[in-house]
Design a protein around this motif. Structure first.
Motif, PDB file in Angstrom:
ATOM      1  N   ASP A 247       0.825  -1.208   0.000  1.00 24.71           N
ATOM      2  CA  ASP A 247       0.000   0.000   0.000  1.00 24.71           C
ATOM      3  C   ASP A 247       0.862   1.262   0.000  1.00 24.71           C
ATOM      4  OD1 ASP A 247      -2.290  -1.503  -0.017  1.00 24.71           O
ATOM      5  OD2 ASP A 247      -2.624  -1.397   2.144  1.00 24.71           O
ATOM      6  N   SER A 248       1.978   1.206   0.723  1.00 22.82           N
ATOM      7  CA  SER A 248       2.886   2.348   0.750  1.00 22.82           C
ATOM      8  C   SER A 248       3.524   2.578  -0.620  1.00 22.82           C
ATOM      9  CB  SER A 248       3.972   2.112   1.804  1.00 22.82           C
ATOM     10  OG  SER A 248       4.883   3.184   1.835  1.00 22.82           O
ATOM     11  N   ILE A 249       3.890   1.478  -1.295  1.00 18.28           N
ATOM     12  CA  ILE A 249       4.459   1.588  -2.645  1.00 18.28           C
ATOM     13  C   ILE A 249       3.431   2.189  -3.598  1.00 18.28           C
ATOM     14  CG2 ILE A 249       5.300   0.251  -4.618  1.00 18.28           C
ATOM     15  CD1 ILE A 249       6.537  -1.694  -2.601  1.00 18.28           C
ATOM     16  N   ALA A 250       2.165   1.739  -3.477  1.00 17.35           N
ATOM     17  CA  ALA A 250       1.113   2.251  -4.359  1.00 17.35           C
ATOM     18  C   ALA A 250       0.898   3.748  -4.168  1.00 17.35           C
ATOM     19  CB  ALA A 250      -0.189   1.486  -4.105  1.00 17.35           C
ATOM     20  N   ILE A 251       0.987   4.201  -2.929  1.00 16.59           N
ATOM     21  CA  ILE A 251       0.772   5.619  -2.642  1.00 16.59           C
ATOM     22  C   ILE A 251       1.931   6.481  -3.122  1.00 16.59           C
ATOM     23  CG2 ILE A 251       0.729   7.255  -0.713  1.00 16.59           C
ATOM     24  CD1 ILE A 251      -1.955   6.187  -1.402  1.00 16.59           C
TER      25      ILE A 251
END
Length: 399
Positions: A247-251
């Motif tokens: 999720d952090s990578i996606a953001i």
């Protein structure tokens, strides 16, 4: 008690389908005969056996939208809750819907509220259950179902757009893979005889022959690997630490971040609109709405914003410290706070972002088509060029 769907004929020979709760099929048949019916067929409405993602009784998005829309229509036309559920069970064709609605009907007839029967294993999330509870307590459950149905209708459209956006790339990738396998398994092996007993072959010819040999030897492992990788990712995604990392990578990925934030903004704003419209406080609306956000980073930010609002901060200032809304949206929310009309503001944000997302997906699909065609042509064309260069090189060596 077991549910049975029974096909019967009344005294006038009119065919009916009724639902009976009894301990056995024999008891159901006896009960219907005592009521004056001729029994043609008795079928148990049983829970489909399944597990995890493959549980057959978990209602799909289409099923949930159908259920919500029909309940809104039936209750809005004056039917009582048990009458609406009974009629919905009769007209439903899908076995899983019949079973789930039957469970609801039994729960309501036993004196329990409908929200008690909306179990998560049947596909009803916490927001859905909370909205139905609000509708039951306020007496406007038909309007709540109408709002839920409208929201689910958009989610169906959203899912259709996403599938449309990814189906074409997958199709092109499959054809590209098949073309490459054909070249490496049929074309190159037949032409490799030209390079037998040749010394000092160009590096690109040796690379091509090595690649063809590798593909022909290990290609049967390709399908299991292709199936295993997504399955492994799905399993790993269930682990909280890995999900938080993804999720952090996606953001933080530039192009992907815009898409993820837009999707979560639509989900959150739609939930805020539905909950505020149902008459609950902004704090509780934020609490319920945060649960619909899929991205764990943005979900934590939404929960933190809710805490700040409870501490006395304004809604707009709390959202300014999150990635969910940008300055334009927080400006609209600030106007809604001052005017006391947050409901219409969140509705406006939802509709505007839905339109923007639709345009983004359309533009992405339009650009993706030529890009994938160029990619496929580049890969296959490169193989052909290398083959031609190799033939020319062999002829030069021969001379």
């Amino acid at each position: 008690m077991i549910q049975f769907e029974c096909t019967v004929y009344d005294q006038h020979g009119i065919r009916q389908v009724v639902t009976v709760n009894c301990a056995s099929a024999a008891d159901a048949k006896k009960k219907l005969l005592e009521a004056g019916y001729s029994v043609a067929k008795v079928v148990e409405i049983s829970e489909s056996k399944g597990f995890g993602l493959f549980s057959k009784n978990k209602l799909s998005l289409d099923d949930l939208e159908f259920f919500s829309a029909q309940m809104s229509l039936l209750l809005g036309n004056g039917l009582k809750l048990d009458e609406a559920l009974e009629l919905l069970q009769k007209v439903s064709v899908e076995q899983n819907i019949k079973f789930v609605v039957g469970k609801m009907l039994n729960c309501v007839r036993e004196g329990h509220p409908l929200s008690d029967a909306l179990e998560e294993r049947f596909g009803f999330d916490k927001l859905y259950v909370s909205l139905v509870q609000i509708g039951e307590s306020s007496g406007n459950i038909a309007e709540v179902f109408a709002g839920i149905a409208a929201d689910l209708k958009f989610k169906k459209m959203l899912a259709s757009k996403v599938k449309q956006a990814i189906s074409y790339p997958i199709l092109v990738l499959v054809f590209c893979t098949l073309a490459i396998l054909f070249v490496f398994n049929v074309v190159i092996p037949r032409m490799s005889v030209l390079f037998d007993n040749q010394e000092n072959l160009p590096w690109y010819t040796e690379a091509m022959l090595s690649a063809a040999d590798f593909v022909s030897t290990y290609q049967w492992l390709l399908l299991p690997v292709v199936i295993a990788i997504p399955a492994l990712l799905l399993q790993l995604k269930q682990r909280p630490e890995l999900k938080s990392t993804l999720d952090s990578i996606a953001i933080n990925t530039p192009m992907l971040s815009q898409l993820v934030r837009m999707l979560e903004r639509i989900r959150y704003s739609s939930a805020m609109f539905l909950t505020i419209k149902s008459g609950i406080s902004v704090e509780r609306a934020m609490q319920y709405s945060a649960k619909v956000i899929k991205n764990s980073i943005l979900q934590r930010q939404a929960s933190a914003a809710e805490v700040k609002v409870r501490q006395g901060n304004t809604l707009a200032s709390s959202f300014k410290q999150t990635l969910i809304y940008d300055e334009i949206h927080t400006g609209l929310i600030e106007v809604g706070e001052k005017s006391g009309d947050l409901e219409s503001i969140f509705k406006e944000i939802t509709e505007r972002e839905q339109f923007n997302f639709d345009a983004l997906v359309t533009r992405f699909t339009a650009l993706l088509e030529p890009a994938l065609i160029l990619l496929m042509a580049g890969i296959v064309g490169s193989v052909v060029v290398v083959m031609l260069m190799s033939i020319i090189a062999v002829q030069d060596i021969g001379f």
